[in-house]
Scaffold this motif. Sequence first.
Motif, PDB file in Angstrom:
ATOM      1  N   ARG A  76     -17.539  -8.964  12.926  1.00 13.21           N
ATOM      2  CA  ARG A  76     -17.536  -8.554  14.337  1.00 13.21           C
ATOM      3  C   ARG A  76     -17.685  -9.724  15.307  1.00 13.21           C
ATOM      4  O   ARG A  76     -17.508  -9.546  16.505  1.00 13.21           O
ATOM      5  N   TYR A  77     -18.018 -10.922  14.792  1.00 18.72           N
ATOM      6  CA  TYR A  77     -18.420 -12.018  15.676  1.00 18.72           C
ATOM      7  C   TYR A  77     -17.752 -13.341  15.311  1.00 18.72           C
ATOM      8  O   TYR A  77     -17.234 -13.529  14.216  1.00 18.72           O
ATOM      9  N   GLY A  78     -17.865 -14.299  16.261  1.00 20.84           N
ATOM     10  CA  GLY A  78     -17.630 -15.695  15.927  1.00 20.84           C
ATOM     11  C   GLY A  78     -18.872 -16.217  15.220  1.00 20.84           C
ATOM     12  O   GLY A  78     -20.000 -15.957  15.660  1.00 20.84           O
ATOM     13  N   ILE A  79     -18.686 -16.924  14.108  1.00 21.91           N
ATOM     14  CA  ILE A  79     -19.796 -17.457  13.315  1.00 21.91           C
ATOM     15  C   ILE A  79     -19.724 -18.985  13.330  1.00 21.91           C
ATOM     16  O   ILE A  79     -18.649 -19.558  13.118  1.00 21.91           O
ATOM     17  N   VAL A  80     -20.863 -19.638  13.597  1.00 20.75           N
ATOM     18  CA  VAL A  80     -20.876 -21.089  13.749  1.00 20.75           C
ATOM     19  C   VAL A  80     -21.317 -21.788  12.470  1.00 20.75           C
ATOM     20  O   VAL A  80     -22.029 -21.219  11.641  1.00 20.75           O
ATOM     21  N   HIS A  81     -20.893 -23.052  12.343  1.00 20.56           N
ATOM     22  CA  HIS A  81     -21.274 -23.919  11.218  1.00 20.56           C
ATOM     23  C   HIS A  81     -22.159 -25.031  11.775  1.00 20.56           C
ATOM     24  O   HIS A  81     -21.653 -26.007  12.329  1.00 20.56           O
ATOM     25  N   PRO A  82     -23.487 -24.907  11.654  1.00 22.43           N
ATOM     26  CA  PRO A  82     -24.382 -25.920  12.225  1.00 22.43           C
ATOM     27  C   PRO A  82     -24.216 -27.273  11.536  1.00 22.43           C
ATOM     28  O   PRO A  82     -23.944 -27.346  10.334  1.00 22.43           O
ATOM     29  N   ARG A  83     -24.401 -28.333  12.311  1.00 19.12           N
ATOM     30  CA  ARG A  83     -24.420 -29.675  11.746  1.00 19.12           C
ATOM     31  C   ARG A  83     -25.744 -29.861  11.007  1.00 19.12           C
ATOM     32  O   ARG A  83     -26.797 -29.444  11.479  1.00 19.12           O
ATOM     33  N   GLU A  84     -25.700 -30.493   9.855  1.00 18.64           N
ATOM     34  CA  GLU A  84     -26.912 -30.683   9.043  1.00 18.64           C
ATOM     35  C   GLU A  84     -27.899 -31.618   9.729  1.00 18.64           C
ATOM     36  O   GLU A  84     -27.511 -32.534  10.452  1.00 18.64           O
ATOM     37  N   GLY A  85     -29.187 -31.341   9.478  1.00 20.31           N
ATOM     38  CA  GLY A  85     -30.246 -32.211   9.962  1.00 20.31           C
ATOM     39  C   GLY A  85     -30.637 -32.014  11.405  1.00 20.31           C
ATOM     40  O   GLY A  85     -31.357 -32.844  11.971  1.00 20.31           O
ATOM     41  N   GLU A  86     -30.191 -30.931  12.024  1.00 18.83           N
ATOM     42  CA  GLU A  86     -30.486 -30.691  13.443  1.00 18.83           C
ATOM     43  C   GLU A  86     -31.640 -29.695  13.593  1.00 18.83           C
ATOM     44  O   GLU A  86     -32.001 -28.969  12.670  1.00 18.83           O
ATOM     45  N   ASP A  87     -32.187 -29.650  14.784  1.00 16.29           N
ATOM     46  CA  ASP A  87     -33.205 -28.661  15.140  1.00 16.29           C
ATOM     47  C   ASP A  87     -32.601 -27.267  14.962  1.00 16.29           C
ATOM     48  O   ASP A  87     -31.534 -26.978  15.515  1.00 16.29           O
ATOM     49  N   PRO A  88     -33.229 -26.365  14.206  1.00 16.97           N
ATOM     50  CA  PRO A  88     -32.633 -25.048  13.971  1.00 16.97           C
ATOM     51  C   PRO A  88     -32.518 -24.173  15.215  1.00 16.97           C
ATOM     52  O   PRO A  88     -31.799 -23.175  15.208  1.00 16.97           O
ATOM     53  N   ASN A  89     -33.225 -24.546  16.295  1.00 20.13           N
ATOM     54  CA  ASN A  89     -33.171 -23.752  17.522  1.00 20.13           C
ATOM     55  C   ASN A  89     -32.232 -24.313  18.584  1.00 20.13           C
ATOM     56  O   ASN A  89     -31.929 -23.636  19.564  1.00 20.13           O
ATOM     57  N   ASP A  90     -31.781 -25.560  18.399  1.00 20.96           N
ATOM     58  CA  ASP A  90     -30.941 -26.229  19.396  1.00 20.96           C
ATOM     59  C   ASP A  90     -30.153 -27.303  18.658  1.00 20.96           C
ATOM     60  O   ASP A  90     -30.689 -28.368  18.355  1.00 20.96           O
ATOM     61  N   PHE A  91     -28.894 -27.037  18.358  1.00 25.85           N
ATOM     62  CA  PHE A  91     -28.172 -27.892  17.407  1.00 25.85           C
ATOM     63  C   PHE A  91     -26.686 -27.992  17.736  1.00 25.85           C
ATOM     64  O   PHE A  91     -26.116 -27.106  18.388  1.00 25.85           O
ATOM     65  N   ALA A  92     -26.091 -29.071  17.268  1.00 22.15           N
ATOM     66  CA  ALA A  92     -24.639 -29.236  17.362  1.00 22.15           C
ATOM     67  C   ALA A  92     -23.977 -28.511  16.194  1.00 22.15           C
ATOM     68  O   ALA A  92     -24.604 -28.260  15.159  1.00 22.15           O
ATOM     69  N   ILE A  93     -22.703 -28.147  16.359  1.00 24.67           N
ATOM     70  CA  ILE A  93     -21.988 -27.461  15.283  1.00 24.67           C
ATOM     71  C   ILE A  93     -20.769 -28.263  14.843  1.00 24.67           C
ATOM     72  O   ILE A  93     -20.197 -29.046  15.604  1.00 24.67           O
ATOM     73  N   GLU A  94     -20.403 -28.041  13.588  1.00 22.50           N
ATOM     74  CA  GLU A  94     -19.201 -28.655  13.018  1.00 22.50           C
ATOM     75  C   GLU A  94     -17.952 -27.845  13.349  1.00 22.50           C
ATOM     76  O   GLU A  94     -16.876 -28.390  13.553  1.00 22.50           O
ATOM     77  N   PRO A 100     -15.100 -13.914  10.488  1.00 20.67           N
ATOM     78  CA  PRO A 100     -14.804 -14.248   9.094  1.00 20.67           C
ATOM     79  C   PRO A 100     -15.256 -13.163   8.121  1.00 20.67           C
ATOM     80  O   PRO A 100     -16.088 -12.316   8.455  1.00 20.67           O
ATOM     81  N   SER A 101     -14.718 -13.210   6.914  1.00 20.84           N
ATOM     82  CA  SER A 101     -15.249 -12.386   5.830  1.00 20.84           C
ATOM     83  C   SER A 101     -16.569 -12.999   5.378  1.00 20.84           C
ATOM     84  O   SER A 101     -16.915 -14.126   5.755  1.00 20.84           O
ATOM     85  N   VAL A 102     -17.304 -12.268   4.550  1.00 23.70           N
ATOM     86  CA  VAL A 102     -18.588 -12.771   4.062  1.00 23.70           C
ATOM     87  C   VAL A 102     -18.386 -14.079   3.303  1.00 23.70           C
ATOM     88  O   VAL A 102     -19.160 -15.032   3.459  1.00 23.70           O
ATOM     89  N   SER A 103     -17.326 -14.156   2.508  1.00 23.28           N
ATOM     90  CA  SER A 103     -17.089 -15.367   1.716  1.00 23.28           C
ATOM     91  C   SER A 103     -16.654 -16.560   2.564  1.00 23.28           C
ATOM     92  O   SER A 103     -16.848 -17.708   2.170  1.00 23.28           O
ATOM     93  N   GLU A 104     -16.087 -16.315   3.728  1.00 21.13           N
ATOM     94  CA  GLU A 104     -15.592 -17.391   4.599  1.00 21.13           C
ATOM     95  C   GLU A 104     -16.613 -17.833   5.644  1.00 21.13           C
ATOM     96  O   GLU A 104     -16.447 -18.887   6.258  1.00 21.13           O
ATOM     97  N   ALA A 105     -17.666 -17.054   5.857  1.00 17.85           N
ATOM     98  CA  ALA A 105     -18.623 -17.348   6.924  1.00 17.85           C
ATOM     99  C   ALA A 105     -19.416 -18.613   6.616  1.00 17.85           C
ATOM    100  O   ALA A 105     -19.992 -18.740   5.537  1.00 17.85           O
TER     101      ALA A 105
END
Length: 201
Positions: A76-94, A100-105
Amino acid sequence: RQIIPKGRHTPAGNGDAVGMAEDFVAGEPFVVAFGDTIIRSGNHAGLVRRLLKSHQDNNAVCTIAVEEVSPDEFHRYGIVHPREGEDPNDFAIESIVEKPSVSEAPSNLAVASRYVFNPDIFTALRNTPPGYRGELELTSAIQTLIKMGGQVRCVRLQREESRYDIGNIETYFKSFIDFALSDQRYGYLIRQYLQKRLREF
């Protein structure tokens, strides 16, 4: 106001809707809030205020509100890919993936319908082809921003914050009930009324 293109029965997508604002924002950063979503921030600093602070502090081209969702909601949504090593509450994305499907998310963090954009988004929109339904998706334009080298960041909804979907009748009713029950003036009376009505069913 969006115009329905010739040969279509619906507008040309949420990216097209944002593109209509180019003259209005006059080269300044701007906020986009989808009208079918209400965010309740509780005791926290307002979500949009936090988005703006992150956006300015990190010199981002786009900053997105996100929240955790269950796998059965990924489609139902756009799903983001967080950049590794960032603050989990405020982060850059890849990257960001639309529905996506569950396997693609790439994560369980979904776009929560609040954004801050720099005017770069209009260039990205012009360089993003329509999706398979012929609609220009905002998610696809954000991915174009990333490919253009812009920093796209996310601010996560806090535990006490709630996102209410009012995009269909059922979720609108549920949202209205939640807001009514928590109202300081009328909540008690509404709870009494609902309890009475439920006993009658």
